[in-house]
Design a protein around this motif. Structure first.
Motif, PDB file in Angstrom:
ATOM      1  N   CYS A 101       0.834  -1.206   0.000  1.00 14.66           N
ATOM      2  CA  CYS A 101       0.000   0.000   0.000  1.00 14.66           C
ATOM      3  C   CYS A 101       0.867   1.255   0.000  1.00 14.66           C
ATOM      4  N   THR A 102       1.936   1.239   0.764  1.00 10.77           N
ATOM      5  CA  THR A 102       2.847   2.382   0.815  1.00 10.77           C
ATOM      6  C   THR A 102       3.485   2.624  -0.543  1.00 10.77           C
ATOM      7  N   VAL A 103       3.917   1.560  -1.204  1.00  7.64           N
ATOM      8  CA  VAL A 103       4.528   1.688  -2.534  1.00  7.64           C
ATOM      9  C   VAL A 103       3.490   2.174  -3.550  1.00  7.64           C
ATOM     10  N   ALA A 104       2.258   1.682  -3.439  1.00  4.50           N
ATOM     11  CA  ALA A 104       1.205   2.121  -4.354  1.00  4.50           C
ATOM     12  C   ALA A 104       0.943   3.619  -4.213  1.00  4.50           C
ATOM     13  N   LEU A 105       0.993   4.096  -2.980  1.00  6.70           N
ATOM     14  CA  LEU A 105       0.738   5.515  -2.720  1.00  6.70           C
ATOM     15  C   LEU A 105       1.953   6.394  -2.994  1.00  6.70           C
ATOM     16  N   ASN A 106       3.148   5.786  -2.992  1.00  3.81           N
ATOM     17  CA  ASN A 106       4.401   6.537  -3.163  1.00  3.81           C
ATOM     18  C   ASN A 106       5.339   5.798  -4.104  1.00  3.81           C
ATOM     19  N   PRO A 107       5.005   5.680  -5.395  1.00  3.48           N
ATOM     20  CA  PRO A 107       5.870   4.943  -6.321  1.00  3.48           C
ATOM     21  C   PRO A 107       7.281   5.531  -6.352  1.00  3.48           C
ATOM     22  N   GLY A 108       8.261   4.642  -6.355  1.00  2.00           N
ATOM     23  CA  GLY A 108       9.647   5.090  -6.414  1.00  2.00           C
ATOM     24  C   GLY A 108      10.270   5.379  -5.065  1.00  2.00           C
ATOM     25  N   MET A 109       9.560   5.092  -4.011  1.00  2.00           N
ATOM     26  CA  MET A 109      10.078   5.325  -2.666  1.00  2.00           C
ATOM     27  C   MET A 109      11.266   4.397  -2.411  1.00  2.00           C
ATOM     28  N   ALA A 110      12.255   4.873  -1.682  1.00  2.00           N
ATOM     29  CA  ALA A 110      13.423   4.061  -1.328  1.00  2.00           C
ATOM     30  C   ALA A 110      13.095   3.166  -0.131  1.00  2.00           C
ATOM     31  N   GLN A 111      13.851   2.078   0.013  1.00  4.27           N
ATOM     32  CA  GLN A 111      13.597   1.123   1.095  1.00  4.27           C
ATOM     33  C   GLN A 111      13.632   1.781   2.467  1.00  4.27           C
ATOM     34  N   ASN A 112      14.599   2.655   2.709  1.00  7.21           N
ATOM     35  CA  ASN A 112      14.689   3.284   4.029  1.00  7.21           C
ATOM     36  C   ASN A 112      13.493   4.198   4.287  1.00  7.21           C
ATOM     37  N   GLU A 113      12.962   4.822   3.232  1.00  4.30           N
ATOM     38  CA  GLU A 113      11.775   5.659   3.386  1.00  4.30           C
ATOM     39  C   GLU A 113      10.541   4.804   3.679  1.00  4.30           C
ATOM     40  N   ILE A 114      10.468   3.650   3.013  1.00  4.30           N
ATOM     41  CA  ILE A 114       9.367   2.725   3.279  1.00  4.30           C
ATOM     42  C   ILE A 114       9.426   2.263   4.725  1.00  4.30           C
ATOM     43  N   ALA A 115      10.619   1.903   5.184  1.00  8.42           N
ATOM     44  CA  ALA A 115      10.791   1.438   6.564  1.00  8.42           C
ATOM     45  C   ALA A 115      10.305   2.494   7.552  1.00  8.42           C
ATOM     46  N   ARG A 162      17.432   0.942  -9.724  1.00  5.14           N
ATOM     47  CA  ARG A 162      18.474   1.814  -9.164  1.00  5.14           C
ATOM     48  C   ARG A 162      18.125   3.270  -9.450  1.00  5.14           C
ATOM     49  N   ASN A 163      18.366   4.121  -8.481  1.00 12.21           N
ATOM     50  CA  ASN A 163      18.179   5.554  -8.650  1.00 12.21           C
ATOM     51  C   ASN A 163      19.249   6.063  -9.604  1.00 12.21           C
ATOM     52  N   GLU A 164      18.855   6.815 -10.620  1.00 10.38           N
ATOM     53  CA  GLU A 164      19.820   7.300 -11.619  1.00 10.38           C
ATOM     54  C   GLU A 164      20.846   8.257 -11.005  1.00 10.38           C
ATOM     55  N   ALA A 165      20.417   9.074 -10.068  1.00  6.86           N
ATOM     56  CA  ALA A 165      21.321  10.058  -9.465  1.00  6.86           C
ATOM     57  C   ALA A 165      22.237   9.423  -8.415  1.00  6.86           C
ATOM     58  N   ASP A 166      21.740   8.395  -7.723  1.00  6.22           N
ATOM     59  CA  ASP A 166      22.519   7.732  -6.677  1.00  6.22           C
ATOM     60  C   ASP A 166      22.269   6.233  -6.780  1.00  6.22           C
ATOM     61  N   GLU A 167      23.167   5.528  -7.448  1.00  4.20           N
ATOM     62  CA  GLU A 167      22.962   4.107  -7.724  1.00  4.20           C
ATOM     63  C   GLU A 167      22.973   3.217  -6.489  1.00  4.20           C
ATOM     64  N   ARG A 168      23.310   3.782  -5.342  1.00  7.94           N
ATOM     65  CA  ARG A 168      23.230   2.998  -4.108  1.00  7.94           C
ATOM     66  C   ARG A 168      21.778   2.791  -3.678  1.00  7.94           C
ATOM     67  N   LEU A 169      20.894   3.684  -4.119  1.00  9.70           N
ATOM     68  CA  LEU A 169      19.495   3.627  -3.711  1.00  9.70           C
ATOM     69  C   LEU A 169      18.665   2.789  -4.666  1.00  9.70           C
ATOM     70  N   LEU A 170      17.805   1.951  -4.095  1.00  5.98           N
ATOM     71  CA  LEU A 170      16.825   1.198  -4.870  1.00  5.98           C
ATOM     72  C   LEU A 170      15.472   1.859  -4.698  1.00  5.98           C
ATOM     73  N   GLN A 171      14.817   2.139  -5.818  1.00  2.00           N
ATOM     74  CA  GLN A 171      13.477   2.685  -5.771  1.00  2.00           C
ATOM     75  C   GLN A 171      12.496   1.557  -6.052  1.00  2.00           C
ATOM     76  N   ILE A 172      11.389   1.532  -5.322  1.00  8.08           N
ATOM     77  CA  ILE A 172      10.453   0.420  -5.355  1.00  8.08           C
ATOM     78  C   ILE A 172       9.158   0.843  -6.051  1.00  8.08           C
ATOM     79  N   TYR A 173       8.687  -0.035  -6.948  1.00  9.11           N
ATOM     80  CA  TYR A 173       7.464   0.210  -7.717  1.00  9.11           C
ATOM     81  C   TYR A 173       6.601  -1.047  -7.716  1.00  9.11           C
ATOM     82  N   LEU A 174       5.289  -0.880  -7.893  1.00  7.06           N
ATOM     83  CA  LEU A 174       4.399  -2.027  -8.073  1.00  7.06           C
ATOM     84  C   LEU A 174       4.560  -2.598  -9.474  1.00  7.06           C
TER      85      LEU A 174
END
Length: 134
Positions: free
Chosen positions: A35-49, A86-98
């Motif tokens: 639900c969090t990812v659906a409401l916030n596409p592209g959110m990073a794992q730490n933001e989801i946490a 992977r985030n284009e600006a910072d490849e260390r970050l994974l962005q999550i999508y449905l």
């Protein structure tokens, strides 16, 4: 509880049972993450946490189960509901999508309440009720 509330809860309960039968092993936390990812596409794992109130490692484990083609070591389940990029600006970050499967799953949840105007959004209600069962 009045009659309308009882009918609503009964329909919701039936839908939850159907969902759990079709997707055994899915947890309230995983639905909360979806639900969090659906409401916030592209959110990073730490933001989801932070949003769902779990540790980053707990979210990482759930994402493994929810991701396409990855199986959790313990549950042996792979649902294919989300994908990461992977985030284009910072490849260390994974962005999550449905994925399409994830969107279909959330539509299934939504159908359980399509006639229930007095309830909040289906995602919020399902997440709240399933998390209360923990």
């Amino acid at each position: 509880m009045n009659t309308k509330q009882r009918e609503t809860l009964t329909r919701f309960h039936d839908a939850v049972r159907l969902i759990l039968a079709k997707y055994p092993g899915i947890t309230g936390s995983q639905i909360d993450i979806l639900c969090t990812v659906a409401l916030n596409p592209g959110m990073a794992q730490n933001e989801i946490a932070e949003d769902v109130g779990l540790t980053t490692s707990a979210v990482s484990r759930s994402i493994r189960v929810l991701s396409r083609g990855r199986r959790d070591v313990v549950t042996k389940v792979s649902l294919g509901f989300i994908r990461s990029e992977r985030n284009e600006a910072d490849e260390r970050l994974l962005q999550i999508y449905l994925t399409d499967n994830g969107e279909t799953f959330l539509k299934l949840l939504s159908r359980s309440e399509e006639h229930t105007s007095e309830l909040q959004s289906p995602c919020n209600l399902v997440c709240r009720l399933l998390l209360e069962k923990k």
